[in-house]
Design an enzyme around this catalytic site. Structure first.
Site, PDB file in Angstrom:
ATOM      1  N   GLY A  45      13.205 -22.612  24.425  1.00 20.49           N
ATOM      2  CA  GLY A  45      13.042 -21.565  23.411  1.00 20.49           C
ATOM      3  C   GLY A  45      11.589 -21.254  23.095  1.00 20.49           C
ATOM      4  N   SER A  59       9.298 -19.930  27.993  1.00 14.39           N
ATOM      5  CA  SER A  59       8.872 -20.440  29.303  1.00 14.39           C
ATOM      6  C   SER A  59       9.159 -19.430  30.418  1.00 14.39           C
ATOM      7  CB  SER A  59       9.550 -21.780  29.602  1.00 14.39           C
ATOM      8  OG  SER A  59      10.952 -21.663  29.471  1.00 14.39           O
ATOM      9  N   ASP A  64       8.750 -11.705  24.140  1.00 17.74           N
ATOM     10  CA  ASP A  64       8.119 -12.845  24.812  1.00 17.74           C
ATOM     11  C   ASP A  64       7.045 -12.384  25.796  1.00 17.74           C
ATOM     12  OD1 ASP A  64      10.098 -14.024  23.392  1.00 17.74           O
ATOM     13  OD2 ASP A  64      11.216 -14.808  25.105  1.00 17.74           O
TER      14      ASP A  64
HETATM   15  C1  GLA Z   1      14.610 -14.538  23.548  1.00 24.22           C
HETATM   16  C2  GLA Z   1      14.340 -13.170  24.145  1.00 24.22           C
HETATM   17  C3  GLA Z   1      13.527 -12.300  23.191  1.00 24.22           C
HETATM   18  C4  GLA Z   1      14.158 -12.266  21.784  1.00 24.22           C
HETATM   19  C5  GLA Z   1      14.490 -13.677  21.306  1.00 24.22           C
HETATM   20  C6  GLA Z   1      15.245 -13.682  20.014  1.00 24.22           C
HETATM   21  O1  GLA Z   1      13.425 -15.258  23.416  1.00 24.22           O
HETATM   22  O2  GLA Z   1      13.629 -13.299  25.352  1.00 24.22           O
HETATM   23  O3  GLA Z   1      13.406 -11.010  23.707  1.00 24.22           O
HETATM   24  O4  GLA Z   1      15.275 -11.440  21.755  1.00 24.22           O
HETATM   25  O5  GLA Z   1      15.241 -14.403  22.268  1.00 24.22           O
HETATM   26  O6  GLA Z   1      14.455 -13.178  18.985  1.00 24.22           O
END
Ligand code: GLA
Length: 401
Positions: A141, A144, A189
């Site tokens: 989470g 990565s 991300d």
């Molecule tokens: C993952 C996804 C992001 C976002 C988060 C939740 O990390 O890659 O785009 O949606 O979950 O906020």
């Protein structure tokens, strides 16, 4: 942010970027018999607040962390790509003479997807050899997958001398994740991994894709990351289901995206909405508000307000969005139990959920006792060990000198 080391011993995952780059250089030399010509690094991220809002065109407030994926590489004359991953000890080899497709091992798809994206852009991709090393836990989470994609894109920009605009690069990496990893992720991300600035969180408007750096240099406050070591698997379908539920809510409310809905409008529509869809939408709408408030509170160093918003975000993700898990809830309950008296300002799950990490804001001078107490209480309650570390807001992806 002040930098505080957790209590855990230095392991591969605890390495500084310098050490990681050195290790990666040595591994490359061992695998390919000469020094790498290029090294690129891409950071992971922790989202302070604004969860599951990005694909609803809302707001997020992440920062990059001092954990990286490093790729060491050199061209080869064969128009073939050979990738060695230190995390898995496995190697992937494929040709770039023809359009690159999905393949084995599974981790190589993040890079295959990025290479395919460059090929589709009409940017020829040369053959290269590479070693991939990382201080980021995979599936934890902390972004990565995005770090791997962005590191690959940064490498291809460098090898081919094809610089991309930051947004174009983020979108190319996001497409790789959609098409090659099967996860319909938002833009948070990849964008953070590219655009993050040292000592700043990033308030990102996921509709306009405009971002505002939010300074985080108060030495009294630190960011602590608590990895439950429960692995999340986004491709399992829960993430995609949440996204579909949000789209259904937007359709029902007759707005282009949940970003455009109001709480008043949502309440008025409650009777005709599926109760689950109603709760998903309520999370997104309230989370957008919390995110904007948190950005203002950080700017004002009003940490107590930021902490309250983090707890509220967690409750909403747990109850309305239903993406938490008992281990994440345990971290947040323990942190809340320690409270401001013991130096904990706020805590919430971070990232997609279903496992992975929690993020906590803490008082820097209490970092060591908090790390110890959190770790002990977690082990007692959950029966497994958490990994706890702190990070300052780090800079985005770059070519290493
Ligand atoms: C993952 C996804 C992001 C976002 C988060 C939740 O990390 O890659 O785009 O949606 O979950 O906020």
């Amino acid at each position: 942010m002040a930098f505080v080391r957790g209590l855990l011993l230095l392991s591969g995952l605890d390495m500084t970027l310098d050490l990681l780059a050195e290790r990666s250089r040595e591994l490359f030399a061992r695998c390919f018999g000469h020094a790498p010509r290029w090294q690129v690094a891409a950071p992971g991220r922790v989202n302070l607040i604004g969860e599951h809002t990005d694909y609803n065109e809302g707001f997020v407030l992440p920062m990059a962390i001092e954990r990286h994926t490093v790729i060491s590489a050199d061209r080869n004359p064969r128009r073939e790509v050979t990738l060695h991953s230190t995390a898995t000890g496995s190697t992937a080899s494929f040709s770039v003479r023809t359009p690159v497709r999905r393949g084995e091992p599974a981790w190589s798809n993040y890079l295959r997807g990025v290479i395919a994206g460059f090929q589709q852009h009409g940017k020829g991709v040369a053959g290269f050899d590479a070693v991939i090393d990382s201080s980021l836990p995979y599936g934890g989470g902390l972004g990565s997958s995005a770090a791997l994609e962005v590191a690959a894109a940064t490498l291809l920009e460098t090898i081919g001398r094809h610089p991309l605009a930051p947004l174009e690069k983020a979108l190319l990496c996001q497409r790789a994740e959609h098409k090659f990893a099967g996860v319909p992720c938002g833009i948070m991300d990849q964008f953070t991994c590219i655009k993050a600035q040292e000592n700043h969180a990033l308030l990102l408007d996921c509709r306009s894709r405009l971002s505002l750096p939010v300074r985080m240099t108060d030495p009294k406050v630190s960011v602590l990351i608590v990895n439950t070591n429960v692995r999340h698997k986004l491709a399992d379908g829960e993430y995609a289901r949440r996204r579909a539920e949000c789209e259904a809510a937007a359709r029902d409310l007759k707005v282009p995206a949940l970003r455009d809905a109001t709480l008043k409008g949502l309440r008025a529509a409650r009777a005709r909405l599926d109760p689950v869809v109603f709760r998903r939408a309520r999370h997104v709408l309230t989370e957008n508000e919390r995110t904007l408030k948190a950005a203002r509170a950080i700017q004002a160093c009003d940490w107590s307000t930021v902490g309250q918003l983090m707890y509220a975000s967690h409750a909403s993700l747990r109850d309305d969005y239903q993406v938490s898990c008992p281990e994440l809830d345990a971290v947040v309950e323990i942190a809340r139990g320690l409270g401001e008296g013991e130096g904990v300002i706020g805590c919430r799950m971070t990232g997609a959920g279903f496992g992975g990490c929690a993020v906590s804001l803490i008082r820097t001078d209490a970092a060591l006792p908090i790390t110890r107490k959190l770790g002990e209480a977690f082990e007692k309650k959950v029966g497994r060990q958490a990994t706890i570390f702190s990070s300052r807001p780090a800079a985005g992806a770059r070519v290493l000198p």
